[in-house]
Scaffold this motif. Structure first.
Motif, PDB file in Angstrom:
ATOM      1  N   TRP A   1      23.964  60.709  41.673  1.00 24.62           N
ATOM      2  CA  TRP A   1      25.381  60.137  41.612  1.00 24.62           C
ATOM      3  C   TRP A   1      26.492  61.276  41.640  1.00 24.62           C
ATOM      4  CZ3 TRP A   1      27.848  60.992  37.170  1.00 24.62           C
ATOM      5  CH2 TRP A   1      27.023  61.061  36.034  1.00 24.62           C
ATOM      6  N   MET A   2      25.923  62.448  40.851  1.00 29.11           N
ATOM      7  CA  MET A   2      26.813  63.402  40.450  1.00 29.11           C
ATOM      8  C   MET A   2      27.320  64.144  41.813  1.00 29.11           C
ATOM      9  SD  MET A   2      26.707  67.078  40.415  1.00 29.11           S
ATOM     10  CE  MET A   2      24.874  67.727  40.396  1.00 29.11           C
ATOM     11  N   HIS A   3      26.361  64.310  42.697  1.00 26.03           N
ATOM     12  CA  HIS A   3      26.763  64.749  44.013  1.00 26.03           C
ATOM     13  C   HIS A   3      27.729  63.974  44.819  1.00 26.03           C
ATOM     14  CE1 HIS A   3      23.247  67.489  43.518  1.00 26.03           C
ATOM     15  NE2 HIS A   3      23.857  68.517  44.288  1.00 26.03           N
ATOM     16  N   GLY A   4      27.671  62.602  44.575  1.00 23.22           N
ATOM     17  CA  GLY A   4      28.552  61.698  45.358  1.00 23.22           C
ATOM     18  C   GLY A   4      29.803  61.414  44.630  1.00 23.22           C
ATOM     19  N   LEU A   5      29.965  61.782  43.434  1.00 21.77           N
ATOM     20  CA  LEU A   5      31.177  61.445  42.705  1.00 21.77           C
ATOM     21  C   LEU A   5      31.838  62.837  42.358  1.00 21.77           C
ATOM     22  CD1 LEU A   5      30.008  58.746  40.046  1.00 21.77           C
ATOM     23  CD2 LEU A   5      31.330  58.423  42.229  1.00 21.77           C
ATOM     24  N   PHE A   6      31.196  63.731  42.099  1.00 26.90           N
ATOM     25  CA  PHE A   6      31.910  64.946  41.512  1.00 26.90           C
ATOM     26  C   PHE A   6      31.735  66.516  42.194  1.00 26.90           C
ATOM     27  CE2 PHE A   6      31.596  62.142  37.751  1.00 26.90           C
ATOM     28  CZ  PHE A   6      32.607  61.629  37.878  1.00 26.90           C
ATOM     29  N   ASP A   7      30.853  66.430  43.223  1.00 23.26           N
ATOM     30  CA  ASP A   7      30.567  67.783  43.787  1.00 23.26           C
ATOM     31  C   ASP A   7      31.188  67.674  45.286  1.00 23.26           C
ATOM     32  OD1 ASP A   7      29.675  70.207  44.875  1.00 23.26           O
ATOM     33  OD2 ASP A   7      27.528  69.508  44.964  1.00 23.26           O
ATOM     34  N   GLY A   8      32.720  67.824  45.125  1.00 21.49           N
ATOM     35  CA  GLY A   8      33.425  67.830  46.394  1.00 21.49           C
ATOM     36  C   GLY A   8      33.522  66.381  46.688  1.00 21.49           C
ATOM     37  N   GLY A   9      33.377  65.302  46.061  1.00 20.57           N
ATOM     38  CA  GLY A   9      33.151  64.135  46.337  1.00 20.57           C
ATOM     39  C   GLY A   9      34.390  63.014  45.827  1.00 20.57           C
ATOM     40  N   VAL A  10      33.945  61.697  45.671  1.00 18.20           N
ATOM     41  CA  VAL A  10      34.788  60.640  45.364  1.00 18.20           C
ATOM     42  C   VAL A  10      36.030  60.833  44.531  1.00 18.20           C
ATOM     43  CG1 VAL A  10      35.105  58.192  44.751  1.00 18.20           C
ATOM     44  CG2 VAL A  10      33.138  58.797  46.005  1.00 18.20           C
ATOM     45  N   GLY A  11      35.314  61.269  43.074  1.00 21.97           N
ATOM     46  CA  GLY A  11      36.131  61.668  42.167  1.00 21.97           C
ATOM     47  C   GLY A  11      37.224  62.907  42.338  1.00 21.97           C
ATOM     48  N   ASN A  12      36.607  63.746  42.970  1.00 22.71           N
ATOM     49  CA  ASN A  12      37.497  64.902  43.367  1.00 22.71           C
ATOM     50  C   ASN A  12      38.812  64.479  44.348  1.00 22.71           C
ATOM     51  OD1 ASN A  12      34.704  65.738  43.065  1.00 22.71           O
ATOM     52  ND2 ASN A  12      35.819  67.588  42.601  1.00 22.71           N
ATOM     53  N   ILE A  13      38.458  63.412  45.091  1.00 20.78           N
ATOM     54  CA  ILE A  13      39.339  63.297  46.156  1.00 20.78           C
ATOM     55  C   ILE A  13      40.529  62.357  45.792  1.00 20.78           C
ATOM     56  CG2 ILE A  13      39.764  61.792  48.243  1.00 20.78           C
ATOM     57  CD1 ILE A  13      37.131  63.252  49.383  1.00 20.78           C
ATOM     58  N   THR A  14      39.641  61.249  44.759  1.00 22.30           N
ATOM     59  CA  THR A  14      40.566  60.156  44.029  1.00 22.30           C
ATOM     60  C   THR A  14      41.879  60.946  43.200  1.00 22.30           C
ATOM     61  OG1 THR A  14      39.036  58.767  44.297  1.00 22.30           O
ATOM     62  CG2 THR A  14      40.560  57.992  42.796  1.00 22.30           C
ATOM     63  N   VAL A  15      41.180  62.050  42.347  1.00 27.22           N
ATOM     64  CA  VAL A  15      42.108  62.583  41.476  1.00 27.22           C
ATOM     65  C   VAL A  15      43.371  63.254  42.260  1.00 27.22           C
ATOM     66  CG1 VAL A  15      42.625  63.993  39.737  1.00 27.22           C
ATOM     67  CG2 VAL A  15      40.344  62.685  39.577  1.00 27.22           C
ATOM     68  N   TYR A  16      42.995  63.967  43.558  1.00 32.28           N
ATOM     69  CA  TYR A  16      44.015  64.665  44.240  1.00 32.28           C
ATOM     70  C   TYR A  16      44.901  63.856  44.885  1.00 32.28           C
ATOM     71  CZ  TYR A  16      45.578  66.282  48.650  1.00 32.28           C
ATOM     72  OH  TYR A  16      46.448  66.811  49.621  1.00 32.28           O
ATOM     73  N   LEU A  17      44.453  62.639  45.385  1.00 31.77           N
ATOM     74  CA  LEU A  17      45.383  61.615  45.989  1.00 31.77           C
ATOM     75  C   LEU A  17      46.256  60.988  44.966  1.00 31.77           C
ATOM     76  CD1 LEU A  17      43.015  59.890  48.405  1.00 31.77           C
ATOM     77  CD2 LEU A  17      44.697  61.659  49.137  1.00 31.77           C
ATOM     78  N   LEU A  18      45.898  60.798  43.558  1.00 31.18           N
ATOM     79  CA  LEU A  18      46.636  60.305  42.765  1.00 31.18           C
ATOM     80  C   LEU A  18      47.748  61.171  42.341  1.00 31.18           C
ATOM     81  CD1 LEU A  18      46.916  58.059  40.252  1.00 31.18           C
ATOM     82  CD2 LEU A  18      45.482  59.646  39.023  1.00 31.18           C
TER      83      LEU A  18
END
Length: 244
Positions: A1-18
């Protein structure tokens, strides 16, 4: 899940869009405001977070916006999730500029909290499925499905993984294995057709030499790479033992 969420993943994109939502609504200093907010926090020493506020400094803001995601180490993004959730609840929502984006991020923070709890308590995979589906729905409403890279789809499999294996591996430790290949790849001079073979030979030789270390399979309890204690440490131990 680390790669999916935080390695250029969901978390990185969501915070940027926020943050983009607030910039578009004339809250152009949102990066600097969050950087100042981060400086009010201290993390446990065991996390070795260091200084996290520079990630959202003015100097790095343009890099994030050019990449269309927050560029930082996965462990740093994970450490910031809870602080950003409080920042979102207490400050960003109060502006009432983009509540949909705020709720989408907070739904992701709930998913991350639930995933982290898997290592400490018995949790229901069906609950994880519900949290993921809620986040994906809120995300698509706030930002649109065009931002959903394949890693968003990965999240739909987290619940199945938990059902099948009773745990969710994060692979943070395995990331350290990249360091040895990178060490040799950065110095690689052979750029012919045999470059991959040359790199593989270097890495294999490194591991074979490491396996020949006399203490490599010594699993007895004791210091790793032990050496004689310094004068200061010996004096401290002597004073402690005398007190006992």
């Amino acid at each position: 899940w680390m790669h999916g969420l935080f390695d250029g993943g969901v978390g990185n994109i969501t915070v940027y869009l926020l943050f983009e939502q607030f910039i578009e609504n004339d809250k152009k200093d949102v990066y600097q405001e969050f950087a100042s907010f981060i400086q009010l926090w201290s993390w446990p020493g065991r996390l070795a977070c260091g200084q996290l506020h520079p990630i959202f400094s003015k100097a790095r803001q343009d890099k994030h916006r050019k990449a269309q995601q927050i560029k930082c180490q996965a462990s740093d993004m994970l450490s910031l999730m809870g602080v950003l959730a409080i920042f979102t609840q207490q400050i960003l929502l109060a502006y009432e500029l983009s509540n949909e984006a705020c709720h989408a991020f907070l739904a992701l923070a709930d998913v991350v909290d639930f995933i982290l709890s898997v290592a400490r308590a018995k949790v229901e995979p069906s609950k994880l499925d519900q949290l993921v589906e809620r986040f994906l729905e809120l995300f698509s409403d706030a930002f649109g499905i065009e931002w959903m890279i394949p890693k968003f789809h990965w999240m739909l499999h987290f619940g199945d993984h938990l059902r099948n294996w009773k745990l969710l591996l994060n692979c943070f430790v395995l990331e350290r294995k990249h360091r040895i290949p990178k060490r040799y790849a950065s110095e690689l001079k052979n750029i012919s057709k045999e470059a991959n073979k040359s790199l593989l030979m270097e890495v294999t030789s490194h591991h074979l030499a490491w396996l020949r270390s006399p203490c490599i399979f010594d699993y007895s309890v004791g210091p790793v790479g032990g050496r004689p204690a310094s004068i200061k440490v010996r004096a401290l131990l002597h004073s402690i033992l005398e007190c006992i």
